[in-house]
Design an enzyme around this catalytic site. Structure first.
Site, PDB file in Angstrom:
ATOM      1  N   LYS A   7       0.832  -1.215   0.000  1.00  0.00           N
ATOM      2  CA  LYS A   7       0.000   0.000   0.000  1.00  0.00           C
ATOM      3  C   LYS A   7       0.865   1.263   0.000  1.00  0.00           C
ATOM      4  O   LYS A   7       0.654   2.172  -0.791  1.00  0.00           O
ATOM      5  CB  LYS A   7      -0.926   0.020   1.235  1.00  0.00           C
ATOM      6  CG  LYS A   7      -1.863  -1.172   1.326  1.00  0.00           C
ATOM      7  CD  LYS A   7      -2.756  -1.098   2.564  1.00  0.00           C
ATOM      8  CE  LYS A   7      -1.986  -1.149   3.880  1.00  0.00           C
ATOM      9  NZ  LYS A   7      -1.284  -2.439   4.129  1.00  0.00           N
ATOM     10  N   ARG A  60      -9.747   0.949   8.891  1.00  0.00           N
ATOM     11  CA  ARG A  60      -9.334  -0.425   9.161  1.00  0.00           C
ATOM     12  C   ARG A  60     -10.424  -1.204   9.879  1.00  0.00           C
ATOM     13  O   ARG A  60     -10.252  -2.393  10.142  1.00  0.00           O
ATOM     14  CB  ARG A  60      -8.107  -0.402  10.053  1.00  0.00           C
ATOM     15  CG  ARG A  60      -6.793  -0.773   9.357  1.00  0.00           C
ATOM     16  CD  ARG A  60      -5.751  -0.799  10.445  1.00  0.00           C
ATOM     17  NE  ARG A  60      -4.496  -1.360  10.134  1.00  0.00           N
ATOM     18  CZ  ARG A  60      -3.478  -0.747   9.547  1.00  0.00           C
ATOM     19  NH1 ARG A  60      -3.621   0.462   9.075  1.00  0.00           N
ATOM     20  NH2 ARG A  60      -2.339  -1.347   9.414  1.00  0.00           N
ATOM     21  N   ARG A  63      11.712  -5.062   4.712  1.00  0.00           N
ATOM     22  CA  ARG A  63      11.317  -3.666   4.534  1.00  0.00           C
ATOM     23  C   ARG A  63      12.223  -2.723   5.327  1.00  0.00           C
ATOM     24  O   ARG A  63      12.538  -2.965   6.477  1.00  0.00           O
ATOM     25  CB  ARG A  63       9.867  -3.502   5.003  1.00  0.00           C
ATOM     26  CG  ARG A  63       9.439  -2.050   5.228  1.00  0.00           C
ATOM     27  CD  ARG A  63       7.954  -1.857   5.159  1.00  0.00           C
ATOM     28  NE  ARG A  63       7.209  -2.492   6.226  1.00  0.00           N
ATOM     29  CZ  ARG A  63       5.871  -2.526   6.257  1.00  0.00           C
ATOM     30  NH1 ARG A  63       5.167  -1.993   5.272  1.00  0.00           N
ATOM     31  NH2 ARG A  63       5.244  -3.114   7.250  1.00  0.00           N
ATOM     32  N   ARG A 120      11.077  -0.830  11.061  1.00  0.00           N
ATOM     33  CA  ARG A 120      10.034  -0.635  12.064  1.00  0.00           C
ATOM     34  C   ARG A 120      10.132  -1.678  13.162  1.00  0.00           C
ATOM     35  O   ARG A 120      10.318  -2.856  12.873  1.00  0.00           O
ATOM     36  CB  ARG A 120       8.662  -0.720  11.383  1.00  0.00           C
ATOM     37  CG  ARG A 120       8.333   0.550  10.616  1.00  0.00           C
ATOM     38  CD  ARG A 120       7.169   0.374   9.702  1.00  0.00           C
ATOM     39  NE  ARG A 120       6.050  -0.326  10.326  1.00  0.00           N
ATOM     40  CZ  ARG A 120       4.895  -0.532   9.725  1.00  0.00           C
ATOM     41  NH1 ARG A 120       4.704  -0.102   8.497  1.00  0.00           N
ATOM     42  NH2 ARG A 120       3.926  -1.181  10.336  1.00  0.00           N
ATOM     43  N   ARG A 130      -0.916  -8.669  13.450  1.00  0.00           N
ATOM     44  CA  ARG A 130      -1.458  -7.664  12.530  1.00  0.00           C
ATOM     45  C   ARG A 130      -2.274  -8.310  11.414  1.00  0.00           C
ATOM     46  O   ARG A 130      -3.306  -7.796  10.990  1.00  0.00           O
ATOM     47  CB  ARG A 130      -0.323  -6.818  11.937  1.00  0.00           C
ATOM     48  CG  ARG A 130       0.178  -5.762  12.931  1.00  0.00           C
ATOM     49  CD  ARG A 130       1.618  -5.367  12.701  1.00  0.00           C
ATOM     50  NE  ARG A 130       1.884  -4.801  11.411  1.00  0.00           N
ATOM     51  CZ  ARG A 130       3.104  -4.741  10.869  1.00  0.00           C
ATOM     52  NH1 ARG A 130       4.150  -5.220  11.521  1.00  0.00           N
ATOM     53  NH2 ARG A 130       3.264  -4.199   9.689  1.00  0.00           N
TER      54      ARG A 130
END
Ligand code: ADP
Ligand code: ADP
Ligand code: ZN
Length: 218
Positions: free
Chosen positions: A13, A88, A127, A161, A172
């Site tokens: 996203k 969400r 990431r 992160r 998550r």
């Protein structure tokens, strides 16, 4: 043009929102980035959000709705926005609908980025992002052109992160399936849901995203 990108953590996203921001002249509103900035600044919202985010759970709807309503109200959103990470929950979607109606705006499209759960751990564990400008990268799938130097701003500091670890990702992902997936039928009923296969490489997915946006414009 007002868009929502929907998809599980690691679907791409943020990556695609950054592309669309450039190609379509829209503003990317990432609630994850906004919350991380709040945590870094030590604000009231940040203090509430920090332990919740570290565990991989969702920050309460009232906190999120206030944050996003204030943000959408700012003048840079007048041309249109791309929501990445919000709504969400169905409650967040309903608040957003109320707010848009109240202010004479509407959603043009909700784009689902469809991926299999199996690829997400690999996407998320590789990431990293530029500490200065926030540009997103991946160790394997989207490295910087010059090792250790941000393509966009030339920065040399990067961060990962704290919630991008396997255990938190599982929480998550479970939150996504239980609380966010019900948004798919919600927006399908409104007739604005579009689905894009996001399993391919970044450039191919970007082309499909532009197609979906073009179809929504038409
Ligand atoms: P999200 O915002 O949905 O959590 P990101 O855009 O941050 O996802 O992407 C997660 C990671 O996967 C990033 O490191 C990004 O560079 C990488 N990535 C994004 N899209 C793709 C893709 N289509 N193929 C391979 N890697 C991707
Ligand atoms: P990802 O890109 O991996 O999906 P985000 O950066 O969007 O993750 O979000 C990181 C964390 O911030 C979430 O796990 C959650 O704790 C919190 N968060 C972000 N957006 C929302 C939201 N709309 N509602 C509740 N919590 C949120
Ligand atoms: Zn940078």
């Amino acid at each position: 043009m007002n868009l929502i990108l929907l998809g599980p953590p690691g679907a791409g996203k943020g990556t695609q929102a950054q592309r669309l921001e450039e190609s379509e002249g829209l503003v990317q509103l990432s609630t994850g980035d906004m919350l991380r900035a709040a945590v870094a600044s030590g604000s009231e919202i940040g203090r509430i959000a920090k332990p919740i985010m570290e565990a991989g759970n969702l920050v309460p709807d009232d906190v999120m709705v206030t944050m996003i309503e204030q943000r959408i109200d700012r003048s840079d959103c007048a041309n249109g926005f791309i929501l990445d990470g919000f709504p969400r929950t169905v409650a967040q979607a309903e608040s957003l609908d109320d707010m848009l109606r109240r202010t004479g705006r509407r959603l043009d499209a909700v784009i689902e980025m469809a991926v299999d759960d199996g690829i997400l751990i690999e996407r998320i564990s590789g990431r990293f992002a530029c500490a200065d400008c926030g540009a997103g990268y991946h160790r394997r799938f989207r490295p910087t052109a010059v090792e250790g130097v941000c393509d966009r701003c030339g920065g040399t500091e990067f961060r990962q992160r704290p919630d991008d670890n396997e255990e938190t990702v599982k929480t998550r992902l479970a939150a996504y399936h239980a609380q966010t997936e019900p948004l798919l039928p919600y927006y399908r009923e409104q007739g604005i849901l579009r689905s894009v296969d996001a399993m391919a490489g970044i450039d191919d997915v970007a082309a499909r995203m532009r197609e979906a946006v073009g179809a929504a414009r038409a």
